[in-house]
Enzyme design. Structure first.
Site, mmCIF file in Angstrom:
data_model
loop_
_atom_site.group_PDB
_atom_site.id
_atom_site.type_symbol
_atom_site.label_atom_id
_atom_site.label_comp_id
_atom_site.label_asym_id
_atom_site.label_seq_id
_atom_site.Cartn_x
_atom_site.Cartn_y
_atom_site.Cartn_z
ATOM 1 C CG ASP A 67 -0.261 -0.480 2.486
ATOM 2 O OD1 ASP A 67 0.977 -0.446 2.549
ATOM 3 O OD2 ASP A 67 -0.973 -0.889 3.427
ATOM 4 C CG ASP A 136 -8.612 -1.610 12.333
ATOM 5 O OD1 ASP A 136 -7.604 -2.223 11.888
ATOM 6 O OD2 ASP A 136 -9.082 -0.597 11.772
ATOM 7 C CG HIS A 138 -5.760 -2.270 9.071
ATOM 8 N ND1 HIS A 138 -5.875 -1.258 9.987
ATOM 9 C CD2 HIS A 138 -4.465 -2.248 8.676
ATOM 10 C CE1 HIS A 138 -4.701 -0.665 10.139
ATOM 11 N NE2 HIS A 138 -3.826 -1.247 9.351
ATOM 12 C CD GLU A 143 -8.674 1.084 8.284
ATOM 13 O OE1 GLU A 143 -8.610 0.106 9.055
ATOM 14 O OE2 GLU A 143 -8.128 2.172 8.522
HETATM 15 C C1 GLP Z 1 -0.305 0.068 8.530
HETATM 16 C C2 GLP Z 1 0.094 -0.716 7.306
HETATM 17 C C3 GLP Z 1 -0.121 -2.197 7.537
HETATM 18 C C4 GLP Z 1 0.551 -2.620 8.822
HETATM 19 C C5 GLP Z 1 -0.056 -1.860 9.981
HETATM 20 C C6 GLP Z 1 0.523 -2.235 11.331
HETATM 21 O O1 GLP Z 1 -1.655 0.208 8.646
HETATM 22 N N1 GLP Z 1 -0.624 -0.314 6.146
HETATM 23 O O2 GLP Z 1 0.415 -2.923 6.437
HETATM 24 O O3 GLP Z 1 0.388 -3.997 9.011
HETATM 25 O O4 GLP Z 1 0.196 -0.495 9.739
HETATM 26 O O5 GLP Z 1 1.676 -1.492 11.580
HETATM 27 P P1 GLP Z 1 2.626 -1.653 12.813
HETATM 28 O O6 GLP Z 1 3.540 -2.792 12.479
HETATM 29 O O7 GLP Z 1 3.372 -0.353 12.860
HETATM 30 O O8 GLP Z 1 1.812 -1.914 14.001
#
Ligand code: GLP
Length: 266
Positions: A67, A136, A138, A143
């Protein structure tokens, strides 16, 4: 669904990096699906070290990131383009033209999404997809309430996700509202999936992913339908799993030939 519970974030990163190295050794022209966020940072650091030590060669690898924020140029410090450059790409021998990240500055977003899907197809599909998970549930930026068969498209972030990611941005800056993200359906087409999660904040999402019903309200729960998925998590993220003793037992009972990849690096 394989659930691997390890002591701490470092063990999680080591096992994940071992899987990536094994994948590339087995298939030098592998197509990797890459994630961003805090969780995989240490895995990338280890991959850079293994590359330095000559254990892995990325010269024929292709990568697709999950993304990108809409409105951030790839050189913006909080963009996922910068993240990948700073955490992995500039330290290894992957070819720039083989690294793909959705273009957050695209004028025609639907066209960019369609073309991203086509590039994945043309590359032969993703061999190994690395995933993190949002608080959440995702995956990528899909989402809750995302269609479970969605493709790469524009999404609007929830306030919770924007807050969770605020620390990547400068104080005076707003976290973008829109993103381009691979869809849940796109992710499910990867041949193998490795989801990494660490810390207490992820415990609820992990419990729902593994032991809850499959629902669009927890997009990661769709992974229950994938035949080759492993969740590599630490003790804190495993806290709310009701059957964690069983998952530990399964891992301990693995025949040596199944544990080989992990053990050679841990
Ligand atoms: C963002 C990214 C996800 C990732 C998530 C969790 O939303 N788009 O791909 O899994 O963050 O991030 P973190 O590892 O910082 O908790």
């Amino acid at each position: 669904m394989e659930v691997i519970i390890l002591k701490d974030p470092l063990e999680v990163s080591k096992l994940a990096a071992a899987h990536v190295v094994h994948q590339v050794q087995q298939k030098p022209m592998s197509c990797l699906g890459l994630a961003t966020g805090s969780t995989p940072k240490n895995m990338y650091e280890l991959l850079c070290q293994y590359y330095e030590q000559g254990k892995v060669d990325f010269s024929r690898v292709t990568s697709f990131n999950l993304d990108e924020y809409v409105g951030l140029a790839s050189h913006h410090p909080a963009s996922y383009g910068s993240y990948m450059e700073e955490n992995l790409f500039r330290f290894i021998n992957i070819r720039k033209e083989n690294c793909h990240i959705p273009n957050g500055m695209a004028e025609d977003v639907p066209k960019e999404c369609q073309s991203y899907e086509e590039k994945i197809q043309k590359a032969g599909g993703i061999d190994l997809q690395i995933l993190g998970i949002g608080t959440d549930g995702h995956i990528a930026f899909n989402e809750p309430s995302s269609s479970l068969s969605s493709r790469t498209r524009l999404k609007t972030l929830t306030e919770q996700t924007r807050n969770d990611n605020r620390h990547f941005f400068a104080e005076e800056e707003e976290v973008p509202v829109h993103v381009i993200t691979m869809g849940v359906g796109t992710i499910m087409e990867a041949r193998k999936i490795l989801l990494l999660a660490t810390g207490e904040k992820k415990a609820d999402a992990i419990a729902k992913t593994v032991e809850g019903p499959v629902t669009a309200m927890v997009p990661s729960s769709i992974l229950q339908f994938h035949s080759k998925v492993a969740l590599v998590i630490d003790e804190a993220a495993a806290r709310l799993l009701t059957r964690k003793d069983y998952y530990r037992w399964v891992y301990m009972q693995k025949p040596p030939w199944q544990k080989q990849i992990a053990d050679s690096f841990l």
